[in-house]
Structure formats: C-alpha cells, structure tokens
Design a protein around this motif. Sequence first.
Motif, PDB file in Angstrom:
ATOM      1  N   LEU A 151       0.827  -1.203   0.000  1.00 36.71           N
ATOM      2  CA  LEU A 151       0.000   0.000   0.000  1.00 36.71           C
ATOM      3  C   LEU A 151       0.861   1.253   0.000  1.00 36.71           C
ATOM      4  O   LEU A 151       0.636   2.182  -0.788  1.00 36.71           O
ATOM      5  CB  LEU A 151      -0.927   0.002   1.217  1.00 36.71           C
ATOM      6  CG  LEU A 151      -1.709   1.295   1.459  1.00 36.71           C
ATOM      7  CD1 LEU A 151      -2.713   1.533   0.332  1.00 36.71           C
ATOM      8  CD2 LEU A 151      -2.401   1.233   2.801  1.00 36.71           C
ATOM      9  N   ARG A 152       1.867   1.290   0.866  1.00 32.62           N
ATOM     10  CA  ARG A 152       2.753   2.451   0.932  1.00 32.62           C
ATOM     11  C   ARG A 152       3.449   2.690  -0.392  1.00 32.62           C
ATOM     12  O   ARG A 152       3.578   3.823  -0.848  1.00 32.62           O
ATOM     13  CB  ARG A 152       3.772   2.280   2.051  1.00 32.62           C
ATOM     14  CG  ARG A 152       3.157   2.404   3.443  1.00 32.62           C
ATOM     15  CD  ARG A 152       4.187   2.349   4.517  1.00 32.62           C
ATOM     16  NE  ARG A 152       5.195   3.379   4.249  1.00 32.62           N
ATOM     17  CZ  ARG A 152       6.380   3.405   4.825  1.00 32.62           C
ATOM     18  NH1 ARG A 152       6.723   2.477   5.673  1.00 32.62           N
ATOM     19  NH2 ARG A 152       7.234   4.356   4.541  1.00 32.62           N
ATOM     20  N   LYS A 153       3.898   1.619  -1.032  1.00 35.01           N
ATOM     21  CA  LYS A 153       4.587   1.758  -2.315  1.00 35.01           C
ATOM     22  C   LYS A 153       3.650   2.348  -3.366  1.00 35.01           C
ATOM     23  O   LYS A 153       4.015   3.274  -4.090  1.00 35.01           O
ATOM     24  CB  LYS A 153       5.114   0.406  -2.785  1.00 35.01           C
ATOM     25  CG  LYS A 153       5.756   0.479  -4.162  1.00 35.01           C
ATOM     26  CD  LYS A 153       6.200  -0.867  -4.663  1.00 35.01           C
ATOM     27  CE  LYS A 153       6.776  -0.697  -6.063  1.00 35.01           C
ATOM     28  NZ  LYS A 153       7.361  -1.896  -6.580  1.00 35.01           N
ATOM     29  N   VAL A 154       2.445   1.801  -3.456  1.00 39.41           N
ATOM     30  CA  VAL A 154       1.497   2.278  -4.467  1.00 39.41           C
ATOM     31  C   VAL A 154       1.131   3.739  -4.216  1.00 39.41           C
ATOM     32  O   VAL A 154       1.103   4.546  -5.145  1.00 39.41           O
ATOM     33  CB  VAL A 154       0.243   1.378  -4.504  1.00 39.41           C
ATOM     34  CG1 VAL A 154      -0.839   1.996  -5.377  1.00 39.41           C
ATOM     35  CG2 VAL A 154       0.605  -0.015  -5.001  1.00 39.41           C
ATOM     36  N   LEU A 155       0.886   4.098  -2.962  1.00 38.90           N
ATOM     37  CA  LEU A 155       0.546   5.489  -2.654  1.00 38.90           C
ATOM     38  C   LEU A 155       1.720   6.430  -2.935  1.00 38.90           C
ATOM     39  O   LEU A 155       1.544   7.507  -3.506  1.00 38.90           O
ATOM     40  CB  LEU A 155       0.092   5.621  -1.199  1.00 38.90           C
ATOM     41  CG  LEU A 155      -1.257   4.991  -0.868  1.00 38.90           C
ATOM     42  CD1 LEU A 155      -1.512   5.044   0.629  1.00 38.90           C
ATOM     43  CD2 LEU A 155      -2.385   5.668  -1.634  1.00 38.90           C
ATOM     44  N   LYS A 156       2.916   6.002  -2.563  1.00 35.23           N
ATOM     45  CA  LYS A 156       4.105   6.841  -2.784  1.00 35.23           C
ATOM     46  C   LYS A 156       4.337   7.078  -4.270  1.00 35.23           C
ATOM     47  O   LYS A 156       4.489   8.212  -4.719  1.00 35.23           O
ATOM     48  CB  LYS A 156       5.326   6.171  -2.156  1.00 35.23           C
ATOM     49  CG  LYS A 156       6.631   6.883  -2.440  1.00 35.23           C
ATOM     50  CD  LYS A 156       7.801   6.089  -1.883  1.00 35.23           C
ATOM     51  CE  LYS A 156       9.122   6.628  -2.381  1.00 35.23           C
ATOM     52  NZ  LYS A 156      10.241   5.779  -1.974  1.00 35.23           N
ATOM     53  N   GLU A 187       2.032  14.038  -9.267  1.00 37.52           N
ATOM     54  CA  GLU A 187       2.732  15.316  -9.165  1.00 37.52           C
ATOM     55  C   GLU A 187       3.541  15.607 -10.425  1.00 37.52           C
ATOM     56  O   GLU A 187       3.474  16.707 -10.983  1.00 37.52           O
ATOM     57  CB  GLU A 187       3.649  15.298  -7.942  1.00 37.52           C
ATOM     58  CG  GLU A 187       4.379  16.604  -7.706  1.00 37.52           C
ATOM     59  CD  GLU A 187       5.273  16.520  -6.482  1.00 37.52           C
ATOM     60  OE1 GLU A 187       6.454  16.877  -6.611  1.00 37.52           O
ATOM     61  OE2 GLU A 187       4.797  16.088  -5.422  1.00 37.52           O
ATOM     62  N   GLU A 188       4.307  14.625 -10.883  1.00 35.37           N
ATOM     63  CA  GLU A 188       5.194  14.840 -12.025  1.00 35.37           C
ATOM     64  C   GLU A 188       4.446  15.005 -13.348  1.00 35.37           C
ATOM     65  O   GLU A 188       4.943  15.670 -14.252  1.00 35.37           O
ATOM     66  CB  GLU A 188       6.210  13.705 -12.125  1.00 35.37           C
ATOM     67  CG  GLU A 188       7.223  13.739 -10.988  1.00 35.37           C
ATOM     68  CD  GLU A 188       8.269  12.642 -11.090  1.00 35.37           C
ATOM     69  OE1 GLU A 188       8.361  11.992 -12.149  1.00 35.37           O
ATOM     70  OE2 GLU A 188       8.983  12.432 -10.102  1.00 35.37           O
ATOM     71  N   THR A 189       3.267  14.406 -13.454  1.00 33.10           N
ATOM     72  CA  THR A 189       2.502  14.525 -14.697  1.00 33.10           C
ATOM     73  C   THR A 189       1.439  15.607 -14.618  1.00 33.10           C
ATOM     74  O   THR A 189       0.801  15.909 -15.621  1.00 33.10           O
ATOM     75  CB  THR A 189       1.818  13.191 -15.062  1.00 33.10           C
ATOM     76  OG1 THR A 189       0.906  12.830 -14.022  1.00 33.10           O
ATOM     77  CG2 THR A 189       2.833  12.095 -15.283  1.00 33.10           C
ATOM     78  N   ARG A 231      -8.307   8.169  -1.210  1.00 35.85           N
ATOM     79  CA  ARG A 231      -7.843   6.856  -0.750  1.00 35.85           C
ATOM     80  C   ARG A 231      -7.106   6.971   0.586  1.00 35.85           C
ATOM     81  O   ARG A 231      -7.259   6.118   1.458  1.00 35.85           O
ATOM     82  CB  ARG A 231      -6.934   6.192  -1.784  1.00 35.85           C
ATOM     83  CG  ARG A 231      -7.625   5.835  -3.048  1.00 35.85           C
ATOM     84  CD  ARG A 231      -8.628   4.723  -2.825  1.00 35.85           C
ATOM     85  NE  ARG A 231      -9.183   4.309  -4.104  1.00 35.85           N
ATOM     86  CZ  ARG A 231     -10.416   3.907  -4.263  1.00 35.85           C
ATOM     87  NH1 ARG A 231     -11.224   3.850  -3.233  1.00 35.85           N
ATOM     88  NH2 ARG A 231     -10.847   3.542  -5.441  1.00 35.85           N
ATOM     89  N   TYR A 232      -6.286   8.007   0.723  1.00 30.13           N
ATOM     90  CA  TYR A 232      -5.601   8.231   1.998  1.00 30.13           C
ATOM     91  C   TYR A 232      -6.623   8.337   3.130  1.00 30.13           C
ATOM     92  O   TYR A 232      -6.453   7.734   4.190  1.00 30.13           O
ATOM     93  CB  TYR A 232      -4.777   9.526   1.972  1.00 30.13           C
ATOM     94  CG  TYR A 232      -3.394   9.411   1.371  1.00 30.13           C
ATOM     95  CD1 TYR A 232      -2.480   8.482   1.843  1.00 30.13           C
ATOM     96  CD2 TYR A 232      -3.003  10.260   0.350  1.00 30.13           C
ATOM     97  CE1 TYR A 232      -1.213   8.395   1.307  1.00 30.13           C
ATOM     98  CE2 TYR A 232      -1.732  10.181  -0.203  1.00 30.13           C
ATOM     99  CZ  TYR A 232      -0.839   9.248   0.289  1.00 30.13           C
ATOM    100  OH  TYR A 232       0.411   9.164  -0.246  1.00 30.13           O
ATOM    101  N   GLU A 233      -7.668   9.115   2.897  1.00 30.43           N
ATOM    102  CA  GLU A 233      -8.697   9.279   3.936  1.00 30.43           C
ATOM    103  C   GLU A 233      -9.398   7.960   4.229  1.00 30.43           C
ATOM    104  O   GLU A 233      -9.641   7.614   5.383  1.00 30.43           O
ATOM    105  CB  GLU A 233      -9.713  10.345   3.524  1.00 30.43           C
ATOM    106  CG  GLU A 233      -9.191  11.744   3.653  1.00 30.43           C
ATOM    107  CD  GLU A 233      -8.721  12.079   5.065  1.00 30.43           C
ATOM    108  OE1 GLU A 233      -9.443  11.778   6.038  1.00 30.43           O
ATOM    109  OE2 GLU A 233      -7.605  12.599   5.195  1.00 30.43           O
ATOM    110  N   TRP A 234      -9.722   7.209   3.183  1.00 30.74           N
ATOM    111  CA  TRP A 234     -10.397   5.935   3.368  1.00 30.74           C
ATOM    112  C   TRP A 234      -9.507   4.975   4.155  1.00 30.74           C
ATOM    113  O   TRP A 234      -9.953   4.325   5.101  1.00 30.74           O
ATOM    114  CB  TRP A 234     -10.772   5.332   2.010  1.00 30.74           C
ATOM    115  CG  TRP A 234     -11.542   4.063   2.142  1.00 30.74           C
ATOM    116  CD1 TRP A 234     -12.883   3.925   2.332  1.00 30.74           C
ATOM    117  CD2 TRP A 234     -11.008   2.733   2.131  1.00 30.74           C
ATOM    118  NE1 TRP A 234     -13.217   2.602   2.431  1.00 30.74           N
ATOM    119  CE2 TRP A 234     -12.080   1.851   2.311  1.00 30.74           C
ATOM    120  CE3 TRP A 234      -9.725   2.217   1.974  1.00 30.74           C
ATOM    121  CZ2 TRP A 234     -11.906   0.468   2.342  1.00 30.74           C
ATOM    122  CZ3 TRP A 234      -9.558   0.848   2.007  1.00 30.74           C
ATOM    123  CH2 TRP A 234     -10.643  -0.012   2.195  1.00 30.74           C
TER     124      TRP A 234
END
Length: 100
Positions: A47-52, A59-61, A73-76
């Motif tokens: 989960l951390r990897k996918v969110l990161k 951000e980059e795109t 998703r973070y809130e959920w």
Amino acid sequence: MQRPRQILDLGFPEELGKGLLHDGFRVAAIEAAPDDQERCRLSYEYLRKVLKHGGRMAEETGDHELADLLRKRYEWVTNQILLAVSDLEADLRERRYELD
C-alpha cells in the motif's frame, strides 16, 4: 491470479512507470507469507509503495484527478486503520490489558 505487468502497460508514462509492477507479484508474495502478521506487514508495504509512487506520478505529470483520487484513498485507508485500532483496543481492554 493476475500476471505481474509493468505499470507502463496500465498507461503510465515510460519514465515514471519503469520497473514498477502491477499487483500480481506482490499479491503472490503476500499469499506466500508464513503467517498473518507477515501478510499484514507485506500488505501495508505494498500500500505504501502504491501510494508513494502514485503520488509522485500524479505530481510529475500534473494529473490532478489522480491526486484527488489518492487524497480520497488516503482518507479511506486512514479511517479503516483507525477502525481496526479501535476494535483491537476494545478487545484488549475487555481482557483487562493496559495500553501504553
């Protein structure tokens, strides 16, 4: 089980998607974990990897829709974690264990 696929196959730009795998590989590792605690740890790391990486890609795109989806998703996920913690704490208190 789904075969691992490069994120590139899911439509992310080549530079950003390089080397990232879709869930097949990680899910297989989680399923092969020796116990529940390890499965939980591996799931959390996934989960951390996918969110990161998702956040970095948004951000980059400049993908504001993806950034908004990630915020939701973070809130959920935060709510789900807090619900699980609340249930665990209630179970511990019921058994008269003290939390530090």
